[in-house]
Design an enzyme around this catalytic site. Structure first.
Site, PDB file in Angstrom:
ATOM      1  N   HIS A 224       0.801  -1.230   0.000  1.00  0.00           N
ATOM      2  CA  HIS A 224       0.000   0.000   0.000  1.00  0.00           C
ATOM      3  C   HIS A 224       0.830   1.274   0.000  1.00  0.00           C
ATOM      4  O   HIS A 224       0.284   2.366  -0.074  1.00  0.00           O
ATOM      5  CB  HIS A 224      -0.950   0.028   1.200  1.00  0.00           C
ATOM      6  CG  HIS A 224      -0.256   0.318   2.504  1.00  0.00           C
ATOM      7  ND1 HIS A 224       0.472  -0.623   3.179  1.00  0.00           N
ATOM      8  CD2 HIS A 224      -0.151   1.454   3.230  1.00  0.00           C
ATOM      9  CE1 HIS A 224       0.976  -0.086   4.282  1.00  0.00           C
ATOM     10  NE2 HIS A 224       0.623   1.180   4.330  1.00  0.00           N
TER      11      HIS A 224
HETATM   12  C1  UD1 Z   1      -2.152   5.489   5.960  1.00  0.00           C
HETATM   13  C2  UD1 Z   1      -0.842   5.942   6.643  1.00  0.00           C
HETATM   14  C3  UD1 Z   1       0.210   4.871   6.509  1.00  0.00           C
HETATM   15  C4  UD1 Z   1      -0.304   3.542   7.001  1.00  0.00           C
HETATM   16  C5  UD1 Z   1      -1.596   3.206   6.262  1.00  0.00           C
HETATM   17  C6  UD1 Z   1      -2.198   1.901   6.690  1.00  0.00           C
HETATM   18  C7  UD1 Z   1      -0.324   8.351   6.556  1.00  0.00           C
HETATM   19  C8  UD1 Z   1       0.537   9.354   5.908  1.00  0.00           C
HETATM   20  N1  UD1 Z   1      -0.301   7.135   5.983  1.00  0.00           N
HETATM   21  O1  UD1 Z   1      -1.884   5.350   4.579  1.00  0.00           O
HETATM   22  O2  UD1 Z   1       1.340   5.229   7.280  1.00  0.00           O
HETATM   23  O3  UD1 Z   1       0.664   2.545   6.765  1.00  0.00           O
HETATM   24  O4  UD1 Z   1      -2.529   4.261   6.530  1.00  0.00           O
HETATM   25  O5  UD1 Z   1      -3.307   1.615   5.901  1.00  0.00           O
HETATM   26  O6  UD1 Z   1      -0.994   8.642   7.521  1.00  0.00           O
HETATM   27  N2  UD1 Z   1      -9.335   4.758   1.905  1.00  0.00           N
HETATM   28  C9  UD1 Z   1     -10.503   4.054   1.887  1.00  0.00           C
HETATM   29  N3  UD1 Z   1     -11.082   3.726   3.074  1.00  0.00           N
HETATM   30  C10 UD1 Z   1     -10.550   4.094   4.276  1.00  0.00           C
HETATM   31  C11 UD1 Z   1      -9.358   4.849   4.275  1.00  0.00           C
HETATM   32  C12 UD1 Z   1      -8.761   5.152   3.088  1.00  0.00           C
HETATM   33  O7  UD1 Z   1     -11.009   3.691   0.844  1.00  0.00           O
HETATM   34  O8  UD1 Z   1     -11.129   3.770   5.325  1.00  0.00           O
HETATM   35  C13 UD1 Z   1      -8.686   5.049   0.619  1.00  0.00           C
HETATM   36  C14 UD1 Z   1      -8.965   6.451   0.132  1.00  0.00           C
HETATM   37  O9  UD1 Z   1      -9.045   6.427  -1.242  1.00  0.00           O
HETATM   38  C15 UD1 Z   1      -7.730   7.225   0.531  1.00  0.00           C
HETATM   39  C16 UD1 Z   1      -6.651   6.158   0.399  1.00  0.00           C
HETATM   40  O10 UD1 Z   1      -7.281   4.943   0.791  1.00  0.00           O
HETATM   41  O11 UD1 Z   1      -7.519   8.338  -0.248  1.00  0.00           O
HETATM   42  C17 UD1 Z   1      -5.452   6.392   1.256  1.00  0.00           C
HETATM   43  O12 UD1 Z   1      -5.837   6.603   2.618  1.00  0.00           O
HETATM   44  P1  UD1 Z   1      -4.899   7.512   3.567  1.00  0.00           P
HETATM   45  O13 UD1 Z   1      -5.438   7.514   4.942  1.00  0.00           O
HETATM   46  O14 UD1 Z   1      -4.680   8.835   2.911  1.00  0.00           O
HETATM   47  O15 UD1 Z   1      -3.502   6.790   3.514  1.00  0.00           O
HETATM   48  P2  UD1 Z   1      -3.081   5.259   3.536  1.00  0.00           P
HETATM   49  O16 UD1 Z   1      -2.495   4.913   2.220  1.00  0.00           O
HETATM   50  O17 UD1 Z   1      -4.174   4.373   4.050  1.00  0.00           O
END
Ligand code: UD1
Length: 384
Positions: A224
């Site tokens: 991821h």
């Molecule tokens: C975040 C953390 C990362 C951690 C990871 C675990 C930061 C900078 N990054 O990254 O350190 O390893 O979480 O998963 O804080 N999304 C969904 N559903 C959700 C949450 C997110 O669909 O419940 C999708 C959305 O499209 C979103 C993308 O995932 O834009 C990324 O989510 P985000 O919280 O920005 O970062 P992660 O890649 O999950």
């Protein structure tokens, strides 16, 4: 913004912040230890809502026995600036209302840094759990979150001794640093007996558990990191290597939403042969623990899995150029393989031939880290 209870115990409250998936397994044992060891400290749980899908949040809360958050900031997704700013904007009035004695943050996600910044500027003490880890790669958003959180937090709890050296190099006073062990391993130990079997998990998703009977067993994959999945060429190359691995060892791939949407967006689904690579949605904690503990190997870019595989004695190939958790390489079962096809295939071949890393469980990864934190917090927060 939902608020469910208010503060007010003799020693004040400890506001415990979670935001994203890897925070939940770190905070669950801390809340339990606070309740049993330091009941004078009223714990309040704040969920920033950085992760919000049932598979990324609600299911893990259930599996880990986390209480419903007292406050949910419901920030959701956004760019780093937007997400960090939203957490800050919504956390400030919560601090004003509750005036906790201390804020406890864990890990290195955007919510960790955002809540730390708000609290320290209001002269509210901050304790950071999992402090001092450094990948030395400032392209990783988490590295920025770690460095900045540790600079301004008051009390820094570390998981491995190298963390104190990193903090010292950055000018952090040694009196702020406490080596307590690894709360993530507390969760692993207390939940291991309740892990779901890999066969049950596959059946629950309509997949044939026959692949588990392959002569080499099976591998587990998670990916991821933006550096691995946000660029079409990189993701396509990685999926190509995984397909080669899958031709020797069936793989179970627990797909993060970021990765799933990029596979669709870049039109890469055809690189996945469903007979060799089972694609699952994000897994609950007990399902993932069951899948990983029975696996022949794990291929991942996660931070937490590098530690969990070390504690479980399962070989882990980390698809990154650096790790902030060097003890998993020096003492554990972890090997950094980057994105290099030849190294990945060579390491997989070694493991299948019984030459995988064995390793040992690091110092203080003993299931009692949260207890040590609760004891220290109680003493630190005593009224003077
Ligand atoms: C975040 C953390 C990362 C951690 C990871 C675990 C930061 C900078 N990054 O990254 O350190 O390893 O979480 O998963 O804080 N999304 C969904 N559903 C959700 C949450 C997110 O669909 O419940 C999708 C959305 O499209 C979103 C993308 O995932 O834009 C990324 O989510 P985000 O919280 O920005 O970062 P992660 O890649 O999950």
């Amino acid at each position: 913004m939902k608020q469910q209870s208010s503060a007010g115990a003799a020693m004040g409250s400890v506001m415990c912040v979670v935001g994203a998936r890897p925070n939940f397994m770190k905070m669950a044992p801390i809340l339990r230890a606070l309740a049993s060891t330091a009941p004078a400290l009223q714990a309040l749980l704040v969920h920033t809502g950085q992760h919000y899908d049932p598979g990324m949040s609600g299911r893990l809360f259930e599996d880990l026995g986390l209480p419903r958050p007292d406050i949910n900031l419901e920030v959701g997704s956004g760019s780093h600036a937007v997400q960090t700013a939203e957490v800050m904007r919504k956390f400030e009035p919560v601090l004003d209302t509750h005036r906790p004695a201390c804020v406890v943050v864990v890990g290195d996600v955007n919510s960790t840094l955002a809540c730390t910044l708000v609290a320290v500027k209001k002269n509210i003490r901050v304790a950071h759990v999992e402090a001092g880890l450094r990948s030395f790669d400032r392209m990783m958003p988490e590295e920025i979150n770690r460095v900045l959180t540790d600079q301004v937090a008051d009390r820094l709890y570390t998981t491995e001794r190298s963390a104190a050296e990193n903090l010292q190099r950055e000018g952090v006073a040694a009196e702020r640093v406490f080596f307590v062990g690894n709360v993530m391993i507390d969760s692993l130990m207390s939940n291991r007996a309740h892990a779901h079997s890999a066969a049950d998990t596959l059946k629950a998703y309509g997949s044939d558990p026959a692949i588990l009977k392959h002569r080499y067993g099976y591998g587990v994959v998670t990916l991821h990191r933006p550096s691995n999945v946000d660029d079409a060429e990189t993701l396509s190359a990685l999926l190509g290597v995984l397909a080669e691995v899958a031709s020797q060892l069936p793989l179970i791939f627990a797909l993060h939403p970021r990765t799933r949407s990029n596979i669709d967006r870049f039109g890469l689904a055809q690189l996945i042969d469903p007979a060799r690579m089972v694609m699952l949605p994000p897994q609950g904690y007990l399902e993932m623990l069951g899948l990983v503990s029975q696996a022949t190997l794990v291929l991942t870019d996660s931070g937490g899995l590098q530690e969990e595989t070390t504690a479980l004695g399962v070989p882990c190939l980390t698809l990154r150029e650096s790790t902030e958790r060097p003890i998993t390489i020096e003492q554990g079962t972890n090997t950094l393989v980057g994105k290099d096809r030849a190294s990945i295939l060579q390491c997989v071949a070694d493991i299948l031939q019984g030459r995988g890393k064995r390793g040992r469980v690091p110092e203080l990864w003993d299931g009692h880290a949260a207890q040590r934190i609760a004891v220290d917090l109680l003493q630190w927060l005593q009224p003077r």
